[in-house]
Design a protein around this motif. Structure first.
Motif, PDB file in Angstrom:
ATOM      1  N   UNK A   1       6.588  97.368  61.744  1.00 24.12           N
ATOM      2  CA  UNK A   1       5.902  98.245  60.984  1.00 24.12           C
ATOM      3  C   UNK A   1       4.370  98.023  61.117  1.00 24.12           C
ATOM      4  N   UNK A   2       3.423  98.453  61.960  1.00 24.17           N
ATOM      5  CA  UNK A   2       2.093  98.387  61.994  1.00 24.17           C
ATOM      6  C   UNK A   2       1.285  98.275  60.990  1.00 24.17           C
ATOM      7  N   UNK A   3       0.464  97.524  60.871  1.00 25.07           N
ATOM      8  CA  UNK A   3      -0.554  97.489  59.496  1.00 25.07           C
ATOM      9  C   UNK A   3      -2.000  97.406  59.966  1.00 25.07           C
ATOM     10  N   UNK A   4      -2.660  98.126  59.061  1.00 20.65           N
ATOM     11  CA  UNK A   4      -4.209  98.252  59.465  1.00 20.65           C
ATOM     12  C   UNK A   4      -5.156  97.245  58.687  1.00 20.65           C
ATOM     13  N   UNK A   5      -6.018  96.402  59.280  1.00 25.23           N
ATOM     14  CA  UNK A   5      -6.927  95.634  58.505  1.00 25.23           C
ATOM     15  C   UNK A   5      -8.256  96.703  58.383  1.00 25.23           C
ATOM     16  N   UNK A   6      -8.603  96.744  57.442  1.00 26.88           N
ATOM     17  CA  UNK A   6      -9.606  97.556  57.003  1.00 26.88           C
ATOM     18  C   UNK A   6     -10.920  96.900  56.382  1.00 26.88           C
ATOM     19  N   UNK A   7     -11.937  97.018  57.001  1.00 21.88           N
ATOM     20  CA  UNK A   7     -13.387  95.991  56.658  1.00 21.88           C
ATOM     21  C   UNK A   7     -14.308  97.176  56.275  1.00 21.88           C
ATOM     22  N   UNK A   8     -14.899  96.939  54.866  1.00 23.58           N
ATOM     23  CA  UNK A   8     -16.002  97.558  54.862  1.00 23.58           C
ATOM     24  C   UNK A   8     -17.362  97.279  55.279  1.00 23.58           C
ATOM     25  N   UNK A   9     -17.938  97.879  56.002  1.00 23.61           N
ATOM     26  CA  UNK A   9     -19.147  97.143  56.823  1.00 23.61           C
ATOM     27  C   UNK A   9     -20.466  97.972  56.593  1.00 23.61           C
ATOM     28  N   UNK A  10     -20.441  99.264  55.544  1.00 20.62           N
ATOM     29  CA  UNK A  10     -21.625  99.786  55.294  1.00 20.62           C
ATOM     30  C   UNK A  10     -21.173 100.090  53.615  1.00 20.62           C
ATOM     31  N   UNK A  11     -22.480  99.956  52.903  1.00 21.08           N
ATOM     32  CA  UNK A  11     -22.105  99.927  51.410  1.00 21.08           C
ATOM     33  C   UNK A  11     -21.666 101.672  51.054  1.00 21.08           C
ATOM     34  N   UNK A  12     -21.051 101.718  49.966  1.00 24.53           N
ATOM     35  CA  UNK A  12     -20.732 103.192  49.522  1.00 24.53           C
ATOM     36  C   UNK A  12     -21.585 103.717  48.626  1.00 24.53           C
ATOM     37  N   UNK A  13     -22.625 102.790  48.033  1.00 22.54           N
ATOM     38  CA  UNK A  13     -23.791 103.491  47.313  1.00 22.54           C
ATOM     39  C   UNK A  13     -24.447 104.439  47.992  1.00 22.54           C
ATOM     40  N   UNK A  14     -24.859 105.646  46.872  1.00 29.35           N
ATOM     41  CA  UNK A  14     -25.667 106.708  47.348  1.00 29.35           C
ATOM     42  C   UNK A  14     -24.509 107.494  48.552  1.00 29.35           C
ATOM     43  N   UNK A  15     -23.283 107.318  48.485  1.00 31.10           N
ATOM     44  CA  UNK A  15     -22.554 108.248  49.291  1.00 31.10           C
ATOM     45  C   UNK A  15     -21.982 109.487  48.292  1.00 31.10           C
ATOM     46  N   UNK A  16     -21.205 110.203  48.868  1.00 35.34           N
ATOM     47  CA  UNK A  16     -20.451 111.510  47.923  1.00 35.34           C
ATOM     48  C   UNK A  16     -19.654 110.717  47.114  1.00 35.34           C
ATOM     49  N   UNK A  17     -19.401 111.182  45.726  1.00 43.52           N
ATOM     50  CA  UNK A  17     -18.588 110.622  44.891  1.00 43.52           C
ATOM     51  C   UNK A  17     -17.213 110.291  45.412  1.00 43.52           C
ATOM     52  N   UNK A  18     -16.774 111.467  46.209  1.00 46.10           N
ATOM     53  CA  UNK A  18     -15.312 111.571  46.734  1.00 46.10           C
ATOM     54  C   UNK A  18     -15.001 110.389  47.665  1.00 46.10           C
ATOM     55  N   UNK A  19     -16.241 110.090  48.673  1.00 46.91           N
ATOM     56  CA  UNK A  19     -16.069 108.704  49.497  1.00 46.91           C
ATOM     57  C   UNK A  19     -16.102 107.587  48.597  1.00 46.91           C
ATOM     58  N   UNK A  20     -16.723 107.454  47.606  1.00 46.74           N
ATOM     59  CA  UNK A  20     -17.003 106.130  46.690  1.00 46.74           C
ATOM     60  C   UNK A  20     -15.340 105.945  46.195  1.00 46.74           C
ATOM     61  N   UNK A  21     -14.832 107.145  45.696  1.00 49.58           N
ATOM     62  CA  UNK A  21     -13.595 106.988  45.021  1.00 49.58           C
ATOM     63  C   UNK A  21     -12.431 106.550  46.044  1.00 49.58           C
ATOM     64  N   UNK A  22     -12.658 106.967  47.543  1.00 50.13           N
ATOM     65  CA  UNK A  22     -11.732 106.582  48.533  1.00 50.13           C
ATOM     66  C   UNK A  22     -11.818 105.136  48.765  1.00 50.13           C
ATOM     67  N   UNK A  23     -13.006 104.544  49.036  1.00 46.89           N
ATOM     68  CA  UNK A  23     -13.506 103.096  49.117  1.00 46.89           C
ATOM     69  C   UNK A  23     -12.667 102.322  47.903  1.00 46.89           C
TER      70      UNK A  23
END
Length: 60
Positions: free
Chosen positions: A1-23
């Motif tokens: 089964x394939x897996x994904x490596x997810x890396x946060x490259x930009x800050x979630x600060x000052x984004x929509x609340x829904x996007x911050x919750x997903x992060x």
């Protein structure tokens, strides 16, 4: 089964609340933090919403 490596490259600060919750739900805390998640529809849907904040690599 394939897996994904997810890396946060930009800050979630000052984004929509829904996007911050997903992060946070994916387990990403700080910039350059990474997690490995299964490649499924639920994960892909979450990644689509925050594609501008992350970098995704496929791992076998």
């Amino acid at each position: 089964m394939a897996q994904l490596k997810i890396t946060l490259v930009h800050s979630a600060a000052h984004r929509l609340p829904k996007q911050r919750k997903i992060v946070k739900a994916l387990g990403l805390g700080r910039v350059n933090s990474s997690v490995i998640k299964p490649d499924n529809e639920a994960t892909r849907g979450a990644l689509f919403k925050i594609a501008h904040l992350i970098k995704v690599e496929q791992i076998d």
